[in-house]
Enzyme design. Structure first.
Site, PDB file in Angstrom:
ATOM      1  N   CYS A 183       0.796  -1.240   0.000  1.00  0.00           N
ATOM      2  CA  CYS A 183       0.000   0.000   0.000  1.00  0.00           C
ATOM      3  C   CYS A 183       0.823   1.281   0.000  1.00  0.00           C
ATOM      4  O   CYS A 183       0.360   2.310  -0.475  1.00  0.00           O
ATOM      5  CB  CYS A 183      -1.009   0.009   1.137  1.00  0.00           C
ATOM      6  SG  CYS A 183      -0.298  -0.119   2.770  1.00  0.00           S
ATOM      7  N   CYS A 191      -3.397  -2.678  -0.441  1.00  0.00           N
ATOM      8  CA  CYS A 191      -2.290  -3.514   0.005  1.00  0.00           C
ATOM      9  C   CYS A 191      -1.951  -4.616  -0.999  1.00  0.00           C
ATOM     10  O   CYS A 191      -0.968  -5.332  -0.845  1.00  0.00           O
ATOM     11  CB  CYS A 191      -2.617  -4.131   1.365  1.00  0.00           C
ATOM     12  SG  CYS A 191      -2.990  -2.890   2.621  1.00  0.00           S
ATOM     13  N   LYS A 256      -4.850  -8.136  12.507  1.00  0.00           N
ATOM     14  CA  LYS A 256      -4.805  -6.725  12.143  1.00  0.00           C
ATOM     15  C   LYS A 256      -6.212  -6.276  11.780  1.00  0.00           C
ATOM     16  O   LYS A 256      -6.787  -6.727  10.796  1.00  0.00           O
ATOM     17  CB  LYS A 256      -3.858  -6.530  10.968  1.00  0.00           C
ATOM     18  CG  LYS A 256      -3.819  -5.103  10.474  1.00  0.00           C
ATOM     19  CD  LYS A 256      -2.739  -4.910   9.445  1.00  0.00           C
ATOM     20  CE  LYS A 256      -2.825  -3.510   8.858  1.00  0.00           C
ATOM     21  NZ  LYS A 256      -1.822  -3.291   7.826  1.00  0.00           N
ATOM     22  N   LYS A 309      -2.905  -5.807  16.388  1.00  0.00           N
ATOM     23  CA  LYS A 309      -2.811  -4.404  15.999  1.00  0.00           C
ATOM     24  C   LYS A 309      -4.191  -3.862  15.669  1.00  0.00           C
ATOM     25  O   LYS A 309      -4.920  -4.523  14.952  1.00  0.00           O
ATOM     26  CB  LYS A 309      -1.897  -4.324  14.770  1.00  0.00           C
ATOM     27  CG  LYS A 309      -1.837  -2.983  14.092  1.00  0.00           C
ATOM     28  CD  LYS A 309      -1.039  -3.085  12.831  1.00  0.00           C
ATOM     29  CE  LYS A 309      -1.177  -1.764  12.110  1.00  0.00           C
ATOM     30  NZ  LYS A 309      -0.743  -1.796  10.759  1.00  0.00           N
ATOM     31  N   SER A 335      -0.433   4.634  14.967  1.00  0.00           N
ATOM     32  CA  SER A 335      -0.312   6.090  14.835  1.00  0.00           C
ATOM     33  C   SER A 335      -1.452   6.876  15.477  1.00  0.00           C
ATOM     34  O   SER A 335      -1.220   7.907  16.105  1.00  0.00           O
ATOM     35  CB  SER A 335      -0.182   6.459  13.358  1.00  0.00           C
ATOM     36  OG  SER A 335      -1.299   5.986  12.633  1.00  0.00           O
TER      37      SER A 335
HETATM   38  C1  PBG Z   1       0.520  -1.184   5.895  1.00  0.00           C
HETATM   39  C2  PBG Z   1       0.520  -0.730   7.305  1.00  0.00           C
HETATM   40  C3  PBG Z   1      -0.326   0.195   7.932  1.00  0.00           C
HETATM   41  C4  PBG Z   1       0.132   0.339   9.230  1.00  0.00           C
HETATM   42  C5  PBG Z   1       1.211  -0.501   9.384  1.00  0.00           C
HETATM   43  N1  PBG Z   1       1.440  -1.171   8.183  1.00  0.00           N
HETATM   44  C6  PBG Z   1      -1.458   0.970   7.375  1.00  0.00           C
HETATM   45  C7  PBG Z   1      -2.713   0.326   7.039  1.00  0.00           C
HETATM   46  O1  PBG Z   1      -2.895  -0.900   7.104  1.00  0.00           O
HETATM   47  O2  PBG Z   1      -3.602   1.080   6.639  1.00  0.00           O
HETATM   48  C8  PBG Z   1      -0.469   1.254  10.272  1.00  0.00           C
HETATM   49  C9  PBG Z   1       0.513   1.785  11.244  1.00  0.00           C
HETATM   50  C10 PBG Z   1       0.034   2.885  12.094  1.00  0.00           C
HETATM   51  O3  PBG Z   1      -1.116   3.368  12.011  1.00  0.00           O
HETATM   52  O4  PBG Z   1       0.844   3.319  12.905  1.00  0.00           O
HETATM   53  N2  PBG Z   1      -0.454  -2.132   5.598  1.00  0.00           N
HETATM   54 ZN    ZN Z   2      -0.926  -2.280   3.391  1.00  0.00          ZN
END
Ligand code: PBG
Ligand code: ZN
Length: 390
Positions: A183, A191, A256, A309, A335
């Site tokens: 992504c 992704c 996730k 996560k 984040s």
């Molecule tokens: C990539 C990825 C993401 C995050 C970690 N790896 C973004 C998503 O899945 O949208 C998020 C990390 C964060 O918010 O600190 N797939």
């Molecule tokens: Zn991704």
């Protein structure tokens, strides 16, 4: 730990022109015009005097002239354009250039502090990380050029591969883990590969394998697939083994969830999906049991470390996983979680040190062996203070 964004002007330029024009002087002309405008604003605000402004303006115009006449050697990295210009200005005219440069850098910081480090800044943070006692970093690469197939994700000379080589050459003691996903590299921000409205699961797998192997070749210590495609751990494991990297462990983002807490990251990485959302491949926050099943699948496929996560809204999942499985568990304090704490602390509403300590302690208590967090440097400093009795 690879966080944040391009400086705003550079990001705009990247979007407009892409990497192919890294030698196109239009780009530099625009950046230089931006620098002059910024200097003028500083002059108005009384932060620069007339003499300093004049030196900056004529210095920048000289640089542009040199560029247009081809008398200038630039770093290949487009991310460095802006840094290059103002560093060069400082080299030529001294203090006023430095003043402009610092003011611009400060302006480019976003409130959440999730910012991207360009190549010239990476040492600044890595030196701190190495001294702090933090064991390793998790890298995310943002290429200057994004396309439908995310080709910079698996290009041997891609930004992430180069970052890994740099880190392993200069900071051999740091464990270098790399996030594997498309992504940050695709123009549509998904992704995996996309056809119409569909994500092509099986067609994406070979690309993730290619990316993992190229990163292992660059020296990555661990591969962390976050793409959530079915069968990804097995495919990556096999590809690594076949290429002679049987010893490289996989940390799978197993549980996730499709979460709004990734907002600041996506903003920083310009990786928000261009259409639709990630719900077809990330998990429904309402499904606790599915999370346990996903972890189980990843373990069967050969994951060495599994991850939950985000962290705080999913501590129940973390706890259940820690009671169910024997593998090391990681948790990702993402984040949005970080941004909420930082924003409240900046407003004086909470005590940042106490809140962060409490949050991270909760993650430990719920069973995390590894915590991935943007608070890492702060926490390391607080722990050191605590050890010193402060
Ligand atoms: C990539 C990825 C993401 C995050 C970690 N790896 C973004 C998503 O899945 O949208 C998020 C990390 C964060 O918010 O600190 N797939
Ligand atoms: Zn991704």
């Amino acid at each position: 730990m690879w966080k944040g964004r391009f400086s705003k002007p550079t990001a705009d330029l990247v979007q407009r022109y892409g990497e192919s024009v890294s030698y196109d002087w239009r780009l530099f002309r625009q950046d230089i015009a931006g620098s002059i405008a910024h200097a003028r604003a500083q002059l108005k605000a009384g932060l620069l005097n007339r003499e300093e402004f004049d030196a900056i303006e004529s210095g920048l115009k000289d640089i542009l002239k040199d560029i247009e006449e081809g008398n200038f050697t630039w770093s290949r990295e487009l991310e460095d354009v802006h840094m290059n210009i103002e560093s060069e200005l400082t080299r030529r005219i001294g203090a006023p250039g430095a003043k402009l440069h610092t003011a611009r850098s400060r302006n480019d910081q976003v409130a959440t502090d999730t910012r991207l480090y360009c190549r010239t800044e990476i040492d600044e943070i890595l030196e701190k990380v190495e001294k702090s006692g933090i064991s390793g970093v998790l890298l995310f690469g943002i290429p200057a050029h994004k396309d439908e197939r995310g080709s910079q994700a698996y290009a041997p000379g891609g930004i992430t591969q180069r970052a890994v080589r740099w880190i392993k050459a200069h900071y051999p003691g740091l464990v270098c883990i790399v996030d594997v996903c498309l992504c940050e590299y695709t123009s549509h921000g998904h992704c995996g590969l996309v056809q119409g409205d569909c994500i092509l699961n099986d067609e994406t797998l070979p690309l993730l394998c290619q990316m993992s192997v190229s990163l292992a070749r660059a020296g990555a210590d661990m591969i962390a697939p976050s793409d959530m495609m079915d069968g990804h751990v097995a495919a990556i494991r096999e590809a690594l083994d076949e290429s002679g990297f049987a010893q490289i462990p996989i940390m799978a983002y197993s549980a996730k969830f499709a979460s709004a807490y990734y907002g600041p990251f996506r903003e920083a990485a310009h990786s928000a999906p261009g259409f639709g959302d990630r719900k077809s491949y990330q998990m429904d926050p309402a499904n606790g049991k599915e999370a346990i099943r996903e972890i189980e699948t990843d373990i069967e496929e050969g994951a060495d470390i599994v991850m939950v996560k985000p962290a705080l809204a999913y501590l129940d999942v973390l706890k259940e996983a820690s009671l169910t499985f024997r593998l090391p568990l990681a948790v990702y304090n993402v984040s949005g979680e970080y941004a909420m704490v930082k924003a409240a602390a900046a407003n004086g509403w909470i005590d940042e040190r106490k809140i962060v300590t409490e949050n991270l302690t909760a993650m430990k208590r719920a069973g995390a062996k590894i915590i991935i967090t943007y608070h890492a440097l702060d926490m390391a400093a607080w722990l050191e203070e605590e050890a010193a009795g402060k």
